[in-house]
Design a protein around this motif. Sequence first.
Motif, PDB file in Angstrom:
ATOM      1  N   ASP A   1      -5.944   1.079 -19.100  1.00  0.00           N
ATOM      2  CA  ASP A   1      -4.668   1.655 -18.668  1.00  0.00           C
ATOM      3  C   ASP A   1      -4.365   1.373 -17.203  1.00  0.00           C
ATOM      4  O   ASP A   1      -3.201   1.384 -16.799  1.00  0.00           O
ATOM      5  CB  ASP A   1      -4.677   3.176 -18.889  1.00  0.00           C
ATOM      6  CG  ASP A   1      -4.712   3.539 -20.366  1.00  0.00           C
ATOM      7  OD1 ASP A   1      -4.164   2.773 -21.177  1.00  0.00           O
ATOM      8  OD2 ASP A   1      -5.306   4.584 -20.699  1.00  0.00           O
ATOM      9  N   ASP A   2      -5.397   1.147 -16.407  1.00  0.00           N
ATOM     10  CA  ASP A   2      -5.214   0.980 -14.967  1.00  0.00           C
ATOM     11  C   ASP A   2      -5.500  -0.449 -14.529  1.00  0.00           C
ATOM     12  O   ASP A   2      -6.195  -1.198 -15.218  1.00  0.00           O
ATOM     13  CB  ASP A   2      -6.138   1.935 -14.199  1.00  0.00           C
ATOM     14  CG  ASP A   2      -5.853   3.391 -14.540  1.00  0.00           C
ATOM     15  OD1 ASP A   2      -4.660   3.731 -14.692  1.00  0.00           O
ATOM     16  OD2 ASP A   2      -6.820   4.174 -14.667  1.00  0.00           O
ATOM     17  N   ALA A   3      -4.989  -0.804 -13.372  1.00  0.00           N
ATOM     18  CA  ALA A   3      -5.246  -2.120 -12.782  1.00  0.00           C
ATOM     19  C   ALA A   3      -6.346  -2.009 -11.735  1.00  0.00           C
ATOM     20  O   ALA A   3      -6.400  -1.010 -11.004  1.00  0.00           O
ATOM     21  CB  ALA A   3      -3.980  -2.682 -12.147  1.00  0.00           C
ATOM     22  N   PRO A   4      -7.202  -3.001 -11.625  1.00  0.00           N
ATOM     23  CA  PRO A   4      -8.204  -2.982 -10.553  1.00  0.00           C
ATOM     24  C   PRO A   4      -7.533  -3.230  -9.206  1.00  0.00           C
ATOM     25  O   PRO A   4      -6.545  -3.951  -9.119  1.00  0.00           O
ATOM     26  CB  PRO A   4      -9.131  -4.138 -10.928  1.00  0.00           C
ATOM     27  CG  PRO A   4      -8.257  -5.085 -11.701  1.00  0.00           C
ATOM     28  CD  PRO A   4      -7.280  -4.220 -12.445  1.00  0.00           C
ATOM     29  N   ASP A   5      -8.072  -2.628  -8.173  1.00  0.00           N
ATOM     30  CA  ASP A   5      -7.526  -2.825  -6.832  1.00  0.00           C
ATOM     31  C   ASP A   5      -8.157  -4.048  -6.175  1.00  0.00           C
ATOM     32  O   ASP A   5      -9.373  -4.075  -5.966  1.00  0.00           O
ATOM     33  CB  ASP A   5      -7.807  -1.601  -5.955  1.00  0.00           C
ATOM     34  CG  ASP A   5      -6.907  -0.431  -6.280  1.00  0.00           C
ATOM     35  OD1 ASP A   5      -5.785  -0.668  -6.759  1.00  0.00           O
ATOM     36  OD2 ASP A   5      -7.337   0.720  -6.058  1.00  0.00           O
TER      37      ASP A   5
ATOM     38  N   ARG B   1       3.859  -0.019 -12.504  1.00  0.00           N
ATOM     39  CA  ARG B   1       3.835  -0.620 -13.846  1.00  0.00           C
ATOM     40  C   ARG B   1       5.084  -1.477 -14.010  1.00  0.00           C
ATOM     41  O   ARG B   1       6.175  -1.117 -13.555  1.00  0.00           O
ATOM     42  CB  ARG B   1       3.787   0.438 -14.947  1.00  0.00           C
ATOM     43  CG  ARG B   1       2.494   1.238 -14.988  1.00  0.00           C
ATOM     44  CD  ARG B   1       2.430   2.102 -16.252  1.00  0.00           C
ATOM     45  NE  ARG B   1       2.372   1.292 -17.458  1.00  0.00           N
ATOM     46  CZ  ARG B   1       1.249   0.835 -18.003  1.00  0.00           C
ATOM     47  NH1 ARG B   1       0.073   1.096 -17.426  1.00  0.00           N
ATOM     48  NH2 ARG B   1       1.275   0.118 -19.113  1.00  0.00           N
ATOM     49  N   ALA B   2       4.898  -2.621 -14.681  1.00  0.00           N
ATOM     50  CA  ALA B   2       6.024  -3.509 -14.982  1.00  0.00           C
ATOM     51  C   ALA B   2       5.652  -4.338 -16.202  1.00  0.00           C
ATOM     52  O   ALA B   2       4.473  -4.677 -16.396  1.00  0.00           O
ATOM     53  CB  ALA B   2       6.316  -4.430 -13.790  1.00  0.00           C
ATOM     54  N   HIS B   3       6.634  -4.652 -17.023  1.00  0.00           N
ATOM     55  CA  HIS B   3       6.405  -5.466 -18.224  1.00  0.00           C
ATOM     56  C   HIS B   3       5.303  -4.854 -19.096  1.00  0.00           C
ATOM     57  O   HIS B   3       4.493  -5.569 -19.702  1.00  0.00           O
ATOM     58  CB  HIS B   3       6.038  -6.914 -17.848  1.00  0.00           C
ATOM     59  CG  HIS B   3       6.727  -7.422 -16.625  1.00  0.00           C
ATOM     60  ND1 HIS B   3       8.097  -7.520 -16.535  1.00  0.00           N
ATOM     61  CD2 HIS B   3       6.236  -7.841 -15.424  1.00  0.00           C
ATOM     62  CE1 HIS B   3       8.423  -7.988 -15.332  1.00  0.00           C
ATOM     63  NE2 HIS B   3       7.311  -8.188 -14.643  1.00  0.00           N
ATOM     64  N   ASP B   4       5.252  -3.523 -19.136  1.00  0.00           N
ATOM     65  CA  ASP B   4       4.278  -2.786 -19.944  1.00  0.00           C
ATOM     66  C   ASP B   4       2.837  -3.074 -19.516  1.00  0.00           C
ATOM     67  O   ASP B   4       1.929  -3.148 -20.352  1.00  0.00           O
ATOM     68  CB  ASP B   4       4.460  -3.127 -21.431  1.00  0.00           C
ATOM     69  CG  ASP B   4       3.810  -2.092 -22.337  1.00  0.00           C
ATOM     70  OD1 ASP B   4       3.716  -0.923 -21.928  1.00  0.00           O
ATOM     71  OD2 ASP B   4       3.377  -2.456 -23.447  1.00  0.00           O
ATOM     72  N   ALA B   5       2.622  -3.248 -18.230  1.00  0.00           N
ATOM     73  CA  ALA B   5       1.281  -3.518 -17.707  1.00  0.00           C
ATOM     74  C   ALA B   5       1.109  -2.843 -16.352  1.00  0.00           C
ATOM     75  O   ALA B   5       2.082  -2.675 -15.608  1.00  0.00           O
ATOM     76  CB  ALA B   5       1.047  -5.026 -17.572  1.00  0.00           C
ATOM     77  N   PRO B   6      -0.120  -2.444 -16.002  1.00  0.00           N
ATOM     78  CA  PRO B   6      -0.366  -1.841 -14.689  1.00  0.00           C
ATOM     79  C   PRO B   6      -0.640  -2.916 -13.641  1.00  0.00           C
ATOM     80  O   PRO B   6      -1.226  -3.962 -13.947  1.00  0.00           O
ATOM     81  CB  PRO B   6      -1.624  -1.004 -14.934  1.00  0.00           C
ATOM     82  CG  PRO B   6      -2.373  -1.777 -15.977  1.00  0.00           C
ATOM     83  CD  PRO B   6      -1.327  -2.433 -16.855  1.00  0.00           C
ATOM     84  N   PHE B   7      -0.236  -2.654 -12.401  1.00  0.00           N
ATOM     85  CA  PHE B   7      -0.457  -3.625 -11.328  1.00  0.00           C
ATOM     86  C   PHE B   7      -0.899  -2.933 -10.051  1.00  0.00           C
ATOM     87  O   PHE B   7      -0.505  -1.807  -9.754  1.00  0.00           O
ATOM     88  CB  PHE B   7       0.821  -4.433 -11.041  1.00  0.00           C
ATOM     89  CG  PHE B   7       1.184  -5.374 -12.147  1.00  0.00           C
ATOM     90  CD1 PHE B   7       0.569  -6.616 -12.248  1.00  0.00           C
ATOM     91  CD2 PHE B   7       2.124  -5.010 -13.098  1.00  0.00           C
ATOM     92  CE1 PHE B   7       0.883  -7.475 -13.280  1.00  0.00           C
ATOM     93  CE2 PHE B   7       2.450  -5.872 -14.132  1.00  0.00           C
ATOM     94  CZ  PHE B   7       1.825  -7.109 -14.229  1.00  0.00           C
ATOM     95  N   SER B   8      -1.734  -3.656  -9.303  1.00  0.00           N
ATOM     96  CA  SER B   8      -2.090  -3.265  -7.948  1.00  0.00           C
ATOM     97  C   SER B   8      -1.891  -4.503  -7.084  1.00  0.00           C
ATOM     98  O   SER B   8      -2.421  -5.579  -7.391  1.00  0.00           O
ATOM     99  CB  SER B   8      -3.550  -2.797  -7.882  1.00  0.00           C
ATOM    100  OG  SER B   8      -3.915  -2.480  -6.551  1.00  0.00           O
ATOM    101  N   VAL B   9      -1.106  -4.348  -6.012  1.00  0.00           N
ATOM    102  CA  VAL B   9      -0.762  -5.486  -5.158  1.00  0.00           C
ATOM    103  C   VAL B   9      -1.233  -5.193  -3.735  1.00  0.00           C
ATOM    104  O   VAL B   9      -0.860  -4.175  -3.153  1.00  0.00           O
ATOM    105  CB  VAL B   9       0.760  -5.761  -5.159  1.00  0.00           C
ATOM    106  CG1 VAL B   9       1.074  -6.976  -4.295  1.00  0.00           C
ATOM    107  CG2 VAL B   9       1.259  -5.962  -6.583  1.00  0.00           C
ATOM    108  N   LEU B  10      -2.033  -6.090  -3.207  1.00  0.00           N
ATOM    109  CA  LEU B  10      -2.504  -5.973  -1.827  1.00  0.00           C
ATOM    110  C   LEU B  10      -1.825  -7.038  -0.983  1.00  0.00           C
ATOM    111  O   LEU B  10      -1.877  -8.232  -1.315  1.00  0.00           O
ATOM    112  CB  LEU B  10      -4.023  -6.158  -1.768  1.00  0.00           C
ATOM    113  CG  LEU B  10      -4.647  -6.161  -0.368  1.00  0.00           C
ATOM    114  CD1 LEU B  10      -4.527  -4.787   0.274  1.00  0.00           C
ATOM    115  CD2 LEU B  10      -6.113  -6.597  -0.433  1.00  0.00           C
ATOM    116  N   THR B  11      -1.173  -6.607   0.083  1.00  0.00           N
ATOM    117  CA  THR B  11      -0.573  -7.527   1.042  1.00  0.00           C
ATOM    118  C   THR B  11      -1.355  -7.418   2.345  1.00  0.00           C
ATOM    119  O   THR B  11      -1.454  -6.340   2.928  1.00  0.00           O
ATOM    120  CB  THR B  11       0.908  -7.186   1.282  1.00  0.00           C
ATOM    121  OG1 THR B  11       1.624  -7.331   0.048  1.00  0.00           O
ATOM    122  CG2 THR B  11       1.516  -8.123   2.313  1.00  0.00           C
TER     123      THR B  11
END
Length: 311
Positions: free
Chosen positions: A108-112, A168-178
């Motif tokens: 359910d979650d995205a890795p960081d 969440r986008a496109h039915d998926a979890p996301f983690s974004v690092l800038t």
Amino acid sequence: MARLRSRVDVRGNDGAYRDPLQGLRARVQDLAREVEEREATLTDALVDHLPRPLAEALLEGRAHARLPASTEAELLAAEARLLAYRDALDRAIELAPDLEDEQRALPDDAPDPQLSGRLRPLIDLFIGDIVIETFDAAERGLHQAALALDKHAEVEKQAAYAFRARFRAHDAPFSVLTQIAFAPNEQPAEVHVFVATSVAAGTPPLRIRPQTLLHGLGKAIGLVRDVELGDERFDDSFLIEAEPDVAKRLLGPSVRKALLGVAAYDIPDLDVRGGSAVLHFRFEPNERLLRNATLALAGIRKSPVTVSLLR
């Protein structure tokens, strides 16, 4: 009649005397056949995913299952070993369907993504107005792009010159690092973006990298071998490291289109392994760029996973 009966009894006693361990030998042989039948259904992948104590029991059982046995003590020991090994094999076979389901399940979650150790942080001495502007633009771009994809997106400061967004986008979890930093021997400072989602644990590994002139020359003379998908623009842009069937399954037309959309800004690296998929590129985040990045990763995440732990 009495004399005939006596002869039969004697012969029976003689047979038992000649091989008093016949019954024990037969039991050991039957167990050995049962073990071989069960072994034939197991795969190495199943052993890799079993609970450690059970996997160790299987490895030990396999190592000692075929030790020679001739004396009564040896046969009794062999019988005990084979019984324990057969029971371990049965437990492994019973667990296989649940383990296959676990390998196909989507977290359910995205890795960081973690701050990259190979990128050097900015040094105060070298910070100028242009770097501050880059930093502010990157933060603003990440915030706007994340909210455009998910109105509930969360953006937070991760460290000095680094921000993280989760959504969440496109039915998926996301983690974004800038991360604002610079690689050794590279100037000026750059914006590095790492976009991550989770994939099923059974998703096979895949990596794509920008294809350089050296890669192209290496391929021409046979020193570099990669997978080609028959998509000239994509094949010319990326070096694909994966099994051919895996590359074709994970990098379908919609995923390739999205990755080329990212490549219009900067040709990215993609690393799929260990239940995660991470895309890395160097460009200030914006809505179009982040949308293509998340579309590509969501497509990979939704790709069917084939897991067969039993033959």
